[in-house]
Design a protein around this motif. Sequence first.
Motif, short mmCIF file in Angstrom:
data_model
loop_
_atom_site.label_atom_id
_atom_site.label_comp_id
_atom_site.label_asym_id
_atom_site.label_seq_id
_atom_site.Cartn_x
_atom_site.Cartn_y
_atom_site.Cartn_z
N UNK A 322 31.59 60.10 24.21
CA UNK A 322 30.97 60.94 23.18
C UNK A 322 31.97 61.91 22.55
N UNK A 323 32.77 62.58 23.37
CA UNK A 323 33.59 63.68 22.85
C UNK A 323 34.71 63.21 21.92
N UNK A 324 35.56 62.24 22.32
CA UNK A 324 36.65 61.85 21.40
C UNK A 324 36.17 61.36 20.03
N UNK A 325 35.09 60.57 19.92
CA UNK A 325 34.64 60.20 18.58
C UNK A 325 34.22 61.39 17.72
N UNK A 326 33.55 62.37 18.31
CA UNK A 326 33.18 63.56 17.54
C UNK A 326 34.42 64.32 17.11
N UNK A 327 35.39 64.43 18.02
CA UNK A 327 36.66 65.08 17.66
C UNK A 327 37.31 64.35 16.49
N UNK A 328 37.36 63.03 16.57
CA UNK A 328 37.99 62.24 15.51
C UNK A 328 37.29 62.45 14.17
N UNK A 329 35.96 62.40 14.16
CA UNK A 329 35.22 62.51 12.91
C UNK A 329 35.41 63.88 12.26
N UNK A 330 35.40 64.93 13.08
CA UNK A 330 35.55 66.27 12.51
C UNK A 330 37.00 66.51 12.07
#
Length: 348
Positions: A322-330
Amino acid sequence: MDNPKRRSDATTSSNPAPRRERLRFAAPKIVPKGLWRRVPPAIFPPILGLLGLALAWRAGIAHFGLPGGLSGLLDGVAAALAGFALLAYGGKLARRPSVLFDDLKLLPGRAGLGAGVVSIYMLAAVISAYAPGLARLLLVAGLAVHIAVLATLLAVFRAGPPEIRTITPAWHLNWVGFIVAARAAPLMGWTGLAEFLLFPCIAMASFIWLASARQLIAKRPPAPLRPMLAIHLAPLALSSTVAALTGYHTLAIIGGVASAALLGVLILSIRWITEAGFSPLWGAFTFPLAATTGLFWTLYALFGGEGLRLLASVLLIAATLIIPPIVFLIMREWASGRLPAKVNAAIA
């Protein structure tokens, strides 16, 4: 005689059809040329989550049979990203120090800057295994920066309209953020500092939880702001972790049970919380999840037990997905230049 169309309009206006809440973006602003003039504070919540994930993997990597170097690689990536983000926002402040006041006027800015300040503590925790002296220096610097930002926030509260002082989940980042310093301190041998900060942070967090619960009962938050409800989990998990690290084991167990229960409520409510779709506020999901994962690895290290190990492992896998994809998108939104406009970041 009444006009039927007018009567129809009056009926419509008195009984408006329900509308789905949406984020309202500010009109585009002209940004002067120059590096880092509009760095958005919204970059910091997901970075804080990535730093927390790095700490969680450090605790759990051996239980997955993976080489320790992978954890070190994640430490490096998270520390580099955090260092760059802090440098970028520091560059913005250097151009016009009063931009801090402007960013704190808006809710995304207050939440983002709160996460930015406590990311200094978390960065210190991540690098403590490699450079203890630098980590201690960062921790002390973070405390000084935190106090300065809170003083500025109080000035914003005094100067702004009454609604700016409404208690929100972001208050945990601003006023309870010292609990992250308490989380980092034992890694540097400063257990006394962790104990000193623990109970005032629990008291302040309890005040915010009670006030927020009353607000939630009285009125549902608009859909775009609901992701911020996840922030309530972070101080609970971090306080329990600090309690475990400082010898208050009963308090840590109670906090662990409460953290698991609150996480369960958030998971069951996820469709309602994410009703408005993806936005920069999804960064609020990252650091509470990372903090809860770290808590259960800490409890497993203290008490053992197959159930705790399984729960910590499941959470670590989920956090990694969950965390790395959210980091990537933001971060992609920031790199494209869209993020500052979406959160109405101040311009230096």
